[in-house]
Design a protein around this motif. Structure first.
Motif, PDB file in Angstrom:
ATOM      1  N   ASN A 676       0.812  -1.217   0.000  1.00  0.00           N
ATOM      2  CA  ASN A 676       0.000   0.000   0.000  1.00  0.00           C
ATOM      3  C   ASN A 676       0.842   1.262   0.000  1.00  0.00           C
ATOM      4  OD1 ASN A 676      -3.000  -0.951   0.490  1.00  0.00           O
ATOM      5  ND2 ASN A 676      -1.700  -2.209   1.793  1.00  0.00           N
ATOM      6  N   ALA A 677       2.108   1.123  -0.368  1.00  0.00           N
ATOM      7  CA  ALA A 677       3.013   2.274  -0.371  1.00  0.00           C
ATOM      8  C   ALA A 677       2.785   3.127  -1.617  1.00  0.00           C
ATOM      9  CB  ALA A 677       4.459   1.783  -0.316  1.00  0.00           C
ATOM     10  N   PRO A 678       3.188   4.407  -1.580  1.00  0.00           N
ATOM     11  CA  PRO A 678       3.035   5.275  -2.754  1.00  0.00           C
ATOM     12  C   PRO A 678       3.840   4.798  -3.956  1.00  0.00           C
ATOM     13  CG  PRO A 678       3.458   6.571  -0.767  1.00  0.00           C
ATOM     14  CD  PRO A 678       3.691   5.143  -0.409  1.00  0.00           C
ATOM     15  N   PHE A 679       4.888   4.025  -3.726  1.00  0.00           N
ATOM     16  CA  PHE A 679       5.786   3.640  -4.809  1.00  0.00           C
ATOM     17  C   PHE A 679       5.463   2.272  -5.400  1.00  0.00           C
ATOM     18  CE2 PHE A 679       7.674   2.605  -0.679  1.00  0.00           C
ATOM     19  CZ  PHE A 679       7.720   1.223  -0.770  1.00  0.00           C
ATOM     20  N   THR A 680       4.443   1.585  -4.901  1.00  0.00           N
ATOM     21  CA  THR A 680       4.198   0.203  -5.333  1.00  0.00           C
ATOM     22  C   THR A 680       3.989   0.106  -6.839  1.00  0.00           C
ATOM     23  OG1 THR A 680       3.188  -0.261  -3.182  1.00  0.00           O
ATOM     24  CG2 THR A 680       2.736  -1.807  -4.968  1.00  0.00           C
ATOM     25  N   SER A 681       3.282   1.073  -7.407  1.00  0.00           N
ATOM     26  CA  SER A 681       3.019   1.021  -8.850  1.00  0.00           C
ATOM     27  C   SER A 681       4.274   1.244  -9.678  1.00  0.00           C
ATOM     28  CB  SER A 681       1.966   2.066  -9.222  1.00  0.00           C
ATOM     29  OG  SER A 681       2.415   3.366  -8.866  1.00  0.00           O
ATOM     30  N   ARG A 682       5.337   1.762  -9.062  1.00  0.00           N
ATOM     31  CA  ARG A 682       6.572   2.022  -9.801  1.00  0.00           C
ATOM     32  C   ARG A 682       7.548   0.861  -9.746  1.00  0.00           C
ATOM     33  NH1 ARG A 682       6.759   6.784  -6.524  1.00  0.00           N
ATOM     34  NH2 ARG A 682       8.846   6.172  -5.798  1.00  0.00           N
ATOM     35  N   ALA A 683       7.200  -0.183  -9.037  1.00  0.00           N
ATOM     36  CA  ALA A 683       8.111  -1.330  -8.914  1.00  0.00           C
ATOM     37  C   ALA A 683       8.210  -2.058 -10.248  1.00  0.00           C
ATOM     38  CB  ALA A 683       7.624  -2.286  -7.829  1.00  0.00           C
ATOM     39  N   LYS A 684       9.416  -2.204 -10.749  1.00  0.00           N
ATOM     40  CA  LYS A 684       9.670  -2.862 -12.027  1.00  0.00           C
ATOM     41  C   LYS A 684      10.575  -4.072 -11.808  1.00  0.00           C
ATOM     42  CE  LYS A 684       7.469   0.449 -14.179  1.00  0.00           C
ATOM     43  NZ  LYS A 684       6.131   0.210 -14.747  1.00  0.00           N
TER      44      LYS A 684
END
Length: 1119
Positions: A676-684
């Motif tokens: 649920n972190a702000p950066f989760t969608s940026r994980a590649k």
């Protein structure tokens, strides 16, 4: 028949026609070069007398490479000269085309004959021979195609490729050997290389085309005959049956519509009903079939003209000569061959167009793959309750099944047809028959029963009668009276295979009743089979049954079954059920089951609850969003209630139970923070991702507590950890609700609870220390340094004002100190971390000493840290700081801390670091400091075996006892007697006999002359405790007579002289005398007679070992 009625295009070489016209055979075999007048004017295709002979082009114009402009029709006309009734053979035309070097025309002619099913050997042999296309005598072997109309070039090239590809797979090199660039005027090598690359890519495409041709050919065989199609055209009122190609196209569009509009279950069902079609690939419909718009677009554009696609030719269907439109017969004058650079340019353009088509198809397939992957992810989420595939696999691994062996593999695949049943019988019977013949012992019978399992399951699956199926499954569950682990695994494997084969409805109706019947079986092995079956069958049951009947069965077994192994299996199956449950109303029932299991008296059950149930339950609450809003707060509330109720006696077992559950929830809580972190969608996941350090996380109790398993993979976890550390260090926690809850609500509540714990309870201190250690290690070093430590440091303000010695409620005297020191400051072991721990302990020791506060919190820290040898050097560094401190109070504290440390330190450190420090303190100017070293010296005498060390300690203690300056030091004597009573029973016998007992006798004798009554009482009490402890030791007759009994007499004299409220005297002089004589005689007998008398003596003296209250057998307190 008149010659004018002969149609030169009515070509036939069939045997039937040859028999009807035997007279034409000779004319047919004549060479076309013999020449004759042209066809009569009655021929509808005959040109006017003054016109040039027209060029016959099937799809485009053809010119002679010699520039003579001889057309195919002219050749045919010449071939028919002199025979008005003669039909020209296709072989004759082929020969004339090849002779006049009409290679492209001959190639297309060959292609059309192949598509019509009439292969000509002459053309086949010519185009299969690469030698026919080699350069000869400087004349280009291939005609110029620059004059071919643009709309015909792709058809011609593609037809040639398909012809060669399908005619002879090994002769692909025929076209590949045509190097057009070699014949360019300038010999441009760049064009040559470009053509080679494009031809390679085209060759790769041919393989795909050939596979598509096979599909289309199979579909074309079942098409409606042409005559029937004409009937339907002539009678529009009759509905024409759907063609296979049309059916496949419509199926694809319908399935696409269902997926786009979220009808996923209907799409799955539709796909199952059409299992002969691949709905992921449009090319599976047919070759060269352009994909139409979707159903919605077709509906919206109904009645309006749709844009026409690019002209394409279906190369899998032959073109009938009679259907050729008239505008394909042209009278263009022949042109000279042009072998310039335009040939290469044209070939390059055609090949590039082919490649562009393939690339567009590739992009379309890639988009379909992505879409399918998204659909799979959605299906996983729906089917498995949001569990990651790795977590689901780890959860199901607790179902103990066997498929590695031959029999396990046989059980796991159930026959579904008559042929497969026969094959299974052929495999199984050779293993059954020998066991039937030898089945005399119980082991052989059990093995035979195992071999019967696949037969029973197969019959139960395929039998049409429900009653017979029920009887067979009853036999399966009662096959073995007390199945062992291997046999249960085999039965479970069969049950799972049965469930996969028959579906949820039959599992509920046929398998579950068998489990219910044996839930109260007298044999625990049978009940264990039921418990394991409920977990193994969970994925194959209807969700309503899973969360109602099966859950109730397991709950009943957990509460009522007396066998530990059964309850352990029940807990594991409950965990699997929690992984598949989707009814939010069952949360409270799951929570109560967790508490019930945590309180189980069996360690096996408690271990199973931490390994399986709690992780699965946490995963479900994560999906519900209640992990940090309901589950963790509920456990914290119970801990607080326990502390409130336990002010006069804390239930440490329940505290351990709740705290261990909280500890098992740390990994899923951290996973929630990451997800649920702000950066989760940026994980590649692409690129180089560093591996996770082995020591990054604490060792998980089970795979289900591994954060990587909860997240889904170690690669994804590594990518998230990089972003997590960067976010904490540089961007903060703004908008990060899950982490803000941990920082602002969870941590303050935990720290408050820690402050209410009794610091003297080593168990509670240890439990909370381990909890904070795992918590900080899981959340990482940056989180610990920036979020955890500041909150503790805000509370632990190290100053004398922060310690209320009178009230005893200072924060530094609470359990907060040892838990912070051992649970937070020890998480990381780098140099700066060790310095911080040393500084904190030094400050605490100084503050507590100067404020005269209790040292319990410091002692608890030393005990917890001293249990780990890694911290021994660090603790000695802290104590040396106290040894050299300017304040005598701090030096006293340091001396007392040595007593706690000596027991765990190796003898080398004791000799090099501890004894020198104690000797330094024993010569301290302050008497209180010297007295404080006595317990530590006594502990050394109790634990160390080196003679040199023992002698040094003995000399130091002797100086305390024999030095005249200590004769009136009451506190020193009290401490020495207390130490002798503590270490005497465990010390070296020589030290006890030669040093302890004689000095106790002296102290007891000198206490008889003590004038101060309070001091005399104190010494007498300590002497009695010391003698009680030493009475359990073996004492020689000489020591008994010379020191032990005289010391006891002196002690009795002190007791008789005490004030009435403390007086202890004998009941009668006779009784006392008798008791004393018995004491002496038994003691002497113990040394002379042996073990028998010694046992009686120890039994009698064992009554004196605890306290003054145990004197009733020797002395009687005055009422």
């Amino acid at each position: 028949m008149a010659a004018g009625n002969v149609n030169p295009f009515n070509l036939s070489d069939s045997d039937e026609e040859a028999e009807r016209r035997p007279s034409e055979t000779a004319d047919t075999e004549r060479s076309p070069s013999d020449g004759a007048p042209g066809p009569p004017p009655g021929n509808p295709f005959s040109p006017p007398a003054d016109a040039e002979p027209p060029s016959l082009l099937l799809s485009c114009s053809r010119t002679s490479p010699s520039g003579e402009g001889i057309s195919v029709s002219a050749a045919a006309t010449a071939a028919m000269a002199g025979s008005g009734e003669t039909r020209v053979s296709v072989d004759v035309i082929a020969a004339q085309l090849l002779r006049d070097q009409y290679i492209l025309t001959a190639l297309e002619f060959h292609t059309e004959l192949l598509e019509a099913g009439r292969e000509l050997p002459r053309l086949r042999d010519y185009f299969s021979n690469p030698g026919n296309f080699e350069r000869q005598s400087g004349t280009p072997p291939f005609p110029s195609i620059c004059c071919i109309p643009a709309h015909c070039r792709l058809s011609l090239c593609f037809s040639a490729c398909l012809c060669l590809c399908s005619d002879r797979a090994g002769s692909i090199s025929t076209l590949d050997s045509l190097d057009f660039a070699r014949y360019s005027d300038d010999g441009n090598r760049e064009s040559d290389e470009r053509v080679a690359v494009l031809e390679f890519e085209l060759r790769k495409a041919k393989e795909t085309i050939q596979a598509l041709r096979a599909n289309l050919t199979q579909a074309a065989e079942s098409e409606v005959p042409s005559q029937e199609r004409k009937n339907f055209k002539s009678s529009p009122e009759i509905q024409e049956p759907i063609r296979p190609l049309e059916k496949r196209a419509l199926n694809f569009l319908v399935n696409e519509y269902l997926l786009k509009n979220e009808y996923k279950l209907s799409s799955i069902t539709f796909s199952d009903e059409n299992d002969d079609q691949d709905f992921e690939l449009w090319d599976d419909v047919g070759l060269n079939i352009p994909k139409p718009p979707d159903l919605l677009q077709l509906y919206r554009n109904c009645g309006s003209a749709l844009p026409l696609p690019r002209d394409m030719v279906d190369v899998a269907v032959g073109v009938d000569f009679g259907e050729l439109p008239g505008n394909y017969i042209t009278q263009d004058p022949p042109k000279k061959p042009d072998l310039s650079q335009q040939v290469c340019v044209l070939v390059v353009q055609e090949l590039e167009y082919q490649i562009s088509l393939l690339n567009s198809e590739k992009q379309s397939l890639a988009e379909q793959i992505k879409k399918l992957q998204r659909c799979v992810c959605v299906c996983v989420y729906v089917l498995y309750g949001g569990l990651s595939p790795a977590f689901q696999q780890a959860l199901l691994s607790f179902c103990r099944m066997s498929s590695d062996s031959r029999l396990g593999a046989e059980v796991s695949r159930i026959a579904d047809s008559e042929e497969s049943v026969m094959l299974m019988l052929g495999r199984c019977l050779p293993h059954i028959v020998p066991n039937v013949l030898l089945a005399k012992r119980e082991r052989m019978v059990a093995h035979l029963c195992q071999e019967l399992i696949p037969l029973i399951l197969c019959t139960a699956c395929l039998h049409p009668e429900p009653k017979e199926r029920d009887q067979l499954l009853h036999i399966l569950f009662n096959l073995i009276k007390r199945p062992d682990d291997e046999q249960r695994q085999m039965i479970l494997t069969g049950c799972v295979a049965f469930a996969r084969h028959v579906g949820p409805t039959r599992v509920e109706a046929e398998l579950l009743p068998q489990c219910w019947e044996q839930i109260n079986h007298k044999y625990p092995e049978r009940r264990l089979l039921v418990a394991e079956s409920c977990g193994a069958l969970a994925p194959y049951l209807p969700k309503e049954i899973r969360s109602s009947l099966v859950l109730s069965m397991l709950q009943q077994m957990l509460a009522e079954d007396k066998a530990d192994m059964v309850r352990e299996a029940v807990v594991k199956s409950l965990g699997i059920i929690m992984g598949y449950i989707d009814d939010p109303d069952k949360y409270s029932q799951g929570f109560e089951l967790m508490l019930l299991s945590l309180g189980d008296p069996s360690e096996r059950v408690v271990s199973a609850i931490h390994q399986v149930f709690i992780p699965a339950f946490a995963a479900w609450t994560t999906e519900l969003g209640t992990l940090h809003t309901a589950l963790i707060p509920s456990l914290l509330a119970r801990i607080e209630k326990l502390l409130t109720q336990g002010e006069h006696g804390l239930d440490e077992h329940k505290l351990h139970m709740f705290l261990s559950a909280l500890q098992s929830l740390i990994p899923p809580l951290f996973a929630v923070v990451l997800q649920n972190a702000p950066f989760t969608s940026r994980a590649k996941l692409h690129g180089e991702i560093p591996a996770i350090e082995v020591t990054r996380f604490p060792r998980p109790a089970s795979p289900l507590q591994d954060v990587a398993t909860i997240i889904g993979s170690r690669e994804m976890l590594s990518a998230l950890l990089l972003l997590y550390d960067h976010q904490l260090e540089h961007e903060g926690t703004t908008g990060w609700d899950s982490l803000l809850w941990v920082v602002n609500q969870l941590l303050p509540q935990l720290i408050e609870i820690v402050g209410r714990i009794n610091v003297t309870s080593s168990t509670c201190v240890h439990e909370f220390s381990r909890f904070f250690w795992r918590f900080c290690r899981t959340f990482g070093k940056i989180f610990t340094n920036t979020k955890v430590k500041p909150q503790f440091q805000e509370i632990l303000r190290l100053s004398e004002e922060n310690v209320d010695a009178t009230a005893g409620n200072g924060i530094l005297t609470k359990a907060t100190v040892p838990i912070y020191a051992t649970g937070v400051l020890t998480c990381y072991n780098q140099e700066e971390d060790r310095k911080l721990l040393v500084g904190f302990l030094e400050d605490v020791m100084t503050t507590l000493s100067l404020s005269h506060a209790p040292l319990d919190s410091l002692k608890a820290s030393f005990v917890e840290l001293g249990a780990n040898p890694v911290y021994h050097e660090l603790l000695l560094t802290v104590l040396w700081y106290g040894v050299v401190h300017t304040s005598a109070l701090v030096r006293c504290t340091a001396a007392r801390m040595f007593e706690l440390l000596v027991k765990g330190v190796n003898e080398t450190l004791v000799a090099q670091r501890v004894v020198p420090a104690l000797i330094t303190l024993s010569s301290d100017p302050e008497i209180s400091v010297r007295i404080s070293t006595i317990p530590a010296f006594g502990t050394i005498m109790e634990t160390v075996t080196q003679k040199e060390l023992l002698e040094r300690v003995k000399m130091q203690l002797a100086s305390f006892l024999e030095d005249p300056q200590y004769q009136d030091q009451h506190s020193l004597h009290m401490e020495i007697i207390r130490t002798f009573g503590r270490v005497g029973p465990n010390a070296e016998p020589r030290f006890r006999d030669e040093f302890v007992l004689p000095h106790l006798h002296k102290l007891a004798l000198s206490n008889n002359s003590q004038a101060v009554e309070s001091k005399r009482i104190d010494i007498a009490t300590q002497l009695f405790e010391a003698y009680s402890a030493l009475s359990c030791c073996f004492i020689s007759e000489e020591l008994m007579v010379n020191h032990f009994l005289p010391g006891l007499r002196c002690l009795r004299a002190d007791m008789e002289q005490l004030s009435p409220e403390h007086e202890v005297r004998t009941c009668t002089h006779t009784h006392t005398h008798t008791h004393t004589q018995d004491f002496i005689s038994v003691s002497i007998a113990s040394s002379l007679v042996g073990e028998d008398a010694k046992t009686k003596f120890l039994s009698k003296m064992g009554q004196l070992t605890t306290s003054g209250a145990m004197l009733a057998n020797v002395f009687q307190r005055k009422k």
